[in-house]
Design a protein around this motif. Structure first.
Motif, PDB file in Angstrom:
ATOM      1  N   LEU A 194       1.385  -4.397   4.857  1.00 59.50           N
ATOM      2  CA  LEU A 194       0.806  -3.844   3.634  1.00 59.50           C
ATOM      3  C   LEU A 194      -0.703  -3.690   3.771  1.00 59.50           C
ATOM      4  O   LEU A 194      -1.291  -2.712   3.291  1.00 59.50           O
ATOM      5  CB  LEU A 194       1.158  -4.735   2.448  1.00 59.50           C
ATOM      6  CG  LEU A 194       2.640  -4.711   2.042  1.00 59.50           C
ATOM      7  CD1 LEU A 194       2.952  -5.838   1.068  1.00 59.50           C
ATOM      8  CD2 LEU A 194       3.028  -3.372   1.432  1.00 59.50           C
ATOM      9  N   LEU A 242       0.434  -1.028  -4.364  1.00 59.77           N
ATOM     10  CA  LEU A 242       1.392  -1.509  -3.385  1.00 59.77           C
ATOM     11  C   LEU A 242       2.129  -2.701  -3.973  1.00 59.77           C
ATOM     12  O   LEU A 242       1.520  -3.600  -4.555  1.00 59.77           O
ATOM     13  CB  LEU A 242       0.678  -1.952  -2.100  1.00 59.77           C
ATOM     14  CG  LEU A 242       0.229  -0.870  -1.117  1.00 59.77           C
ATOM     15  CD1 LEU A 242      -0.389  -1.508   0.109  1.00 59.77           C
ATOM     16  CD2 LEU A 242       1.382   0.024  -0.712  1.00 59.77           C
ATOM     17  N   ALA A 290       5.821  -7.239  -0.352  1.00 65.77           N
ATOM     18  CA  ALA A 290       6.803  -6.880   0.674  1.00 65.77           C
ATOM     19  C   ALA A 290       8.175  -7.460   0.356  1.00 65.77           C
ATOM     20  O   ALA A 290       8.293  -8.613  -0.054  1.00 65.77           O
ATOM     21  CB  ALA A 290       6.331  -7.373   2.036  1.00 65.77           C
ATOM     22  N   ARG A 332       2.999  -9.032   4.829  1.00 73.23           N
ATOM     23  CA  ARG A 332       1.641  -8.925   4.281  1.00 73.23           C
ATOM     24  C   ARG A 332       0.741  -8.119   5.216  1.00 73.23           C
ATOM     25  O   ARG A 332      -0.042  -7.276   4.761  1.00 73.23           O
ATOM     26  CB  ARG A 332       1.047 -10.322   4.079  1.00 73.23           C
ATOM     27  CG  ARG A 332       1.482 -11.025   2.817  1.00 73.23           C
ATOM     28  CD  ARG A 332       0.423 -12.030   2.381  1.00 73.23           C
ATOM     29  NE  ARG A 332      -0.851 -11.372   2.155  1.00 73.23           N
ATOM     30  CZ  ARG A 332      -1.206 -10.779   1.022  1.00 73.23           C
ATOM     31  NH1 ARG A 332      -0.383 -10.747  -0.001  1.00 73.23           N
ATOM     32  NH2 ARG A 332      -2.387 -10.206   0.903  1.00 73.23           N
ATOM     33  N   PHE A 358      -3.939  -6.623  -1.231  1.00 70.87           N
ATOM     34  CA  PHE A 358      -3.684  -6.557   0.208  1.00 70.87           C
ATOM     35  C   PHE A 358      -4.921  -6.083   0.974  1.00 70.87           C
ATOM     36  O   PHE A 358      -4.883  -5.116   1.737  1.00 70.87           O
ATOM     37  CB  PHE A 358      -2.474  -5.660   0.486  1.00 70.87           C
ATOM     38  CG  PHE A 358      -1.249  -6.084  -0.270  1.00 70.87           C
ATOM     39  CD1 PHE A 358      -0.549  -7.217   0.100  1.00 70.87           C
ATOM     40  CD2 PHE A 358      -0.835  -5.392  -1.398  1.00 70.87           C
ATOM     41  CE1 PHE A 358       0.572  -7.628  -0.624  1.00 70.87           C
ATOM     42  CE2 PHE A 358       0.277  -5.802  -2.119  1.00 70.87           C
ATOM     43  CZ  PHE A 358       0.977  -6.932  -1.728  1.00 70.87           C
ATOM     44  N   GLU A 367       8.156  -2.006   0.654  1.00 67.42           N
ATOM     45  CA  GLU A 367       8.093  -2.466  -0.736  1.00 67.42           C
ATOM     46  C   GLU A 367       9.482  -2.544  -1.384  1.00 67.42           C
ATOM     47  O   GLU A 367       9.606  -3.058  -2.496  1.00 67.42           O
ATOM     48  CB  GLU A 367       7.224  -1.518  -1.567  1.00 67.42           C
ATOM     49  CG  GLU A 367       5.788  -1.422  -1.091  1.00 67.42           C
ATOM     50  CD  GLU A 367       5.081  -0.239  -1.729  1.00 67.42           C
ATOM     51  OE1 GLU A 367       4.355  -0.455  -2.714  1.00 67.42           O
ATOM     52  OE2 GLU A 367       5.257   0.893  -1.238  1.00 67.42           O
ATOM     53  N   CYS A 380       4.626   3.151   2.645  1.00 68.70           N
ATOM     54  CA  CYS A 380       4.608   2.797   1.229  1.00 68.70           C
ATOM     55  C   CYS A 380       5.550   3.769   0.514  1.00 68.70           C
ATOM     56  O   CYS A 380       5.904   4.822   1.054  1.00 68.70           O
ATOM     57  CB  CYS A 380       3.197   2.868   0.663  1.00 68.70           C
ATOM     58  SG  CYS A 380       2.430   4.506   0.739  1.00 68.70           S
TER      59      CYS A 380
END
Length: 770
Positions: free
Chosen positions: A475, A370, A373, A472, A611, A361, A281
């Motif tokens: 994350l 977050l 993506a 996804r 997420f 990200e 992240c």
């Protein structure tokens, strides 16, 4: 030899400071042999010294070597052991491989000088080795790996010669893979690699296309390609990396109270046979420095890092490039040649076995959430793997959490609309001196569960939709690796107070209760702060993140806005407990089955926004575990068959933090119920305006409450679930929203519902007057 040992051992102790990994595999006994990669006297002494410190008795005759004098001698050492293992099934020998590295950095060029700075693939002579110890001795690593049981090979091996060859091949291959995992590939091929990229058929075709479109000749287009590739390609320098490591050690000691590193053990074995692609992240410019530092410190290959070309500025840019930065434009969709260059560069780096790192990200999160993506680089990674799927690749999600980010003030300026400084450059940070004068608490680097591409991707299917699904999943795994931070818990409690004021004893109690609750949740954090919450308050006060006067703790408005960043870090942990309590409190008959059913309705939207990791079919079991956690903590109680939400301050805090999420969903549906059908842009604009007014009126102290990306994700979920639909260019309800609105009005406070209706009436009146 006596004189060498008398003089050499103290000298070696002075020159070498080693980090040892795998000490648990150290043990003695007559049936144990330690295998070193070479017969260097210094390496034998380092192993004996490490054994002595561990209280293990090892004789020098128990140490054997893979190479001596540049020749492979392992077969000779193993021959007698293999013969005895075949003759006597009870003769069980353990062969423990030990790898020792100095500097742990790849050699960049074949110069003798670089040998002083790098752990070269081929060792130099005695002078080179001495210089290596003098320069890199304090950056040494001793890696002790699990033993090879020689008797395990006997059953499948008919004779001693075959057994000897098999055992030696296994050990030599282990040393090669361990060296590649720690040191990385030889970097002397950089010029060759760049030439290969420029002559790749895909790049040549892109050059021809550019020449045609720009009305250039091939030579001009080729010069453009070469120039852009030079800007892209890292220029990794072992000298730079070697000098940066102690500098970063000193910097972290100055800035942070502690740097916590979790989960690296799960990577060591995977690094032996997989190319690792790290996907952290992105919350601060410190992220890539911290991760590279942590990997180097724990004996793993330094990754090459994809970084925005906004960092390619004088002084800073060249240093980052020589530290492994691969610069990239923020967008290159309109430049096919640039895309082809970048794609082929990543593909060749992967083929050569380099570890890579990029931020899933795309850019830094200014809100603490977050971000969705950005799958451009991920798609390139999948394309490269699908071209040769026999090469193992693993994606590694990484959570990085801070008690305070160094960019805290600049983020708040940007969120409030002040863009007087470019948000993506290092100029947006405070001056280096101002930063170094402050303390930023603890920072945690937590490695999530890796994803092997062989298990997750079908090389025969298009990669783009697979990259979207994988983004996804990454994350979700980043959130699963989350660490509970002191500031995140303090922010959750303080922002759950109507006036942002609380006495310190109550604040400490609520923080402790949230810490205990977090450890019981289905998505429990990887670790929690070790000290008592009273210390958290003191440290946050010293960092000027809150004010304390006597026994009273408060947040000033600017502090409240900053603290939303850290509350949002923890939102994925506490939103479901808060909603569960809120539904119990506001429901007429809060039966467990009814609460679970209501949470199931909300879960897909929360999952898309935050997420969350559980598939929808499994959510009932998750809801039951969540409910039990709240019961165990005394935040829920049972009255007969029904549930009752406790009136404690902690329960109210969780509910206050969760209610704005419901309110944001409600207002968008209420707008559609009122207007029946709207253009998507108009729906977003009206929703954002109303959300901003709610924020100002009710003091959610969150400049990102009216976040277009969150509302867009909610609309997408409603369309996917066939609650909304496109009719022409407009969005309209596919089913009646009356029942949903009636249920929502039973859960939300009348004051806020009335405010939303009043604002909609005002909007309608202004439209009529206009």
């Amino acid at each position: 030899m006596k004189l060498l040992e008398l003089v050499g051992r103290p000298l070696l102790s002075w020159m070498v400071t080693a980090t040892t990994l795998g000490s648990a595999h150290l043990h003695g006994g007559p049936r144990v042999r330690y295998v070193l990669e070479s017969d260097r006297w210094s390496h034998v002494q380092l192993l004996l010294e490490q054994a002595r410190r561990a209280g293990v008795d090892i004789k020098t005759e128990q140490i054997i070597f893979a190479r001596s004098g540049g020749q492979q001698v392992l077969k000779q050492h193993l021959s007698e052991l293999c013969q005895q293992s075949l003759q006597d099934p009870q003769y069980k020998i353990e062969l423990i491989p030990v790898s020792i590295f100095h500097g742990r950095l790849p050699i960049r060029e074949t110069s003798w000088l670089n040998l002083m700075y790098a752990e070269a693939w081929d060792q130099g002579g005695r002078i080179g080795r001495l210089m290596q110890l003098l320069i890199n001795g304090r950056q040494s690593l001793i890696q002790i790996d699990p033993p090879l049981q020689l008797q395990d090979l006997v059953n499948s091996t008919p004779d001693a010669t075959t057994l000897t060859r098999k055992a030696s091949l296994l050990l030599l291959q282990h040393f090669r893979t361990r060296r590649r995992a720690v040191v990385g590939p030889d970097l002397s091929h950089r010029r060759t690699l760049m030439s290969m990229i420029l002559h790749h058929p895909g790049v040549q075709q892109a050059i021809a296309t550019r020449a045609r479109e720009k009305r250039e000749n091939i030579h001009q287009a080729s010069r453009y390609a070469a120039r852009e590739l030079q800007r892209i390609a890292a220029n990794f320098s072992p000298v730079t990396a070697r000098l940066l490591h102690p500098l970063l050690n000193a910097t972290w000691r100055r800035l942070y109270d502690d740097v916590e590193i979790l989960g690296l053990d799960r990577l060591r074995e995977r690094a032996l046979d997989h190319q690792l692609v790290y996907l952290p992240c992105h919350r601060s410019h410190m992220d890539y420095l911290l991760l590279s530092w942590a990997l180097y410190r724990h004996g793993l290959m330094l990754p090459h890092v994809a970084a925005g070309d906004n960092l390619d500025i004088p002084i800073i840019g060249p240093i980052l490039k020589r530290g492994g930065a691969i610069f990239m434009r923020r967008s290159f969709q309109n430049d096919g040649l640039y895309r082809a260059l970048y794609q082929q560069y990543l593909a060749l780096m992967s083929r050569h076995g380099h570890a890579l790192e990029y931020f899933i990200e795309g850019g830094r999160s200014r809100t603490g959430r977050l971000l969705p993506a950005r799958t451009g680089l991920l798609n390139m990674t999948l394309d490269a793997w699908c071209a040769s799927p026999e090469r193992p690749v693993a994606l590694v999600p990484v959570w990085i959490g801070y008690d305070r980010v160094v960019e805290a003030h600049s983020y708040q300026r940007e969120l409030s609309g002040d863009n007087s400084r470019h948000p993506g450059t290092l100029n947006s940070l405070q001056s280096v001196w101002q930063v170094l004068r402050q303390r930023f608490g603890r920072v945690s680097v937590s490695i999530g569960e890796p994803i092997a591409l062989a298990d997750a991707v079908n090389p025969h299917l298009p990669t783009r939709p697979q990259a979207h699904a994988l983004g996804r999943q990454l994350l979700e795994r980043i959130n699963q690796a989350a660490v509970l931070t002191e500031t995140g818990v303090l922010a959750t409690v303080m922002l759950g107070q109507p006036q942002l004021i609380l006495d310190s004893d109550s604040l400490a109690l609520q923080c402790d209760q949230l810490r205990q609750l977090a450890q019981r949740l289905p998505n429990a954090p990887a670790s929690v702060p070790p000290e008592a919450p009273a210390h958290w308050i003191t440290r946050a006060r010293d960092r000027k993140q809150l004010e304390q006067s006597g026994n009273q703790v408060r947040l000033e408005p600017a502090q409240g806005r900053e603290m939303t960043f850290y509350r949002n870090n923890m939102m994925h942990l506490f939103v479901l407990p808060g909603l569960c309590l809120l539904l119990v409190r506001r429901s007429a008959k809060p039966l467990p089955q009814l609460i679970t059913r209501m949470l199931r309705v909300l879960y897909p939207y929360l999952q898309a926004e935050l997420f969350l990791p559980w598939p929808e079919p499994n959510f009932s079991a998750v809801a039951a575990q969540l409910r039990q956690s709240l019961l165990d903590q005394g935040l829920l109680t049972r009255e007969g068959k029904q549930l009752r939400a406790c009136d404690s301050d902690t329960a109210l805090c969780l509910m206050r933090n969760a209610e704005p999420v419901l309110l944001r969903y409600y207002l968008l549906c209420r707008i559609l119920q009122r207007y029946k059908a709207l253009e998507q842009d108009e729906l977003m604009e009206r929703s954002l305006q109303l959300a901003a007014k709610l924020q100002r009126e009710f003091g959610f102290d969150s400049a990102e409450y009216a976040d277009k990306r969150v509302l867009s994700g909610f609309v997408e979920q409603l369309i996917d679930r066939e609650i909304l639909q496109f009719k022409g260019s407009q969005i309209q309800p596919r089913v009646s929203l009356d029942g949903l609105m009636k249920q929502a009005r039973g859960l939300l406070t009348e004051r806020r519902l009335s405010f939303i209706d009043q604002q909609l009436d005002d909007q309608s009146q202004r439209s009529l007057e206009g």
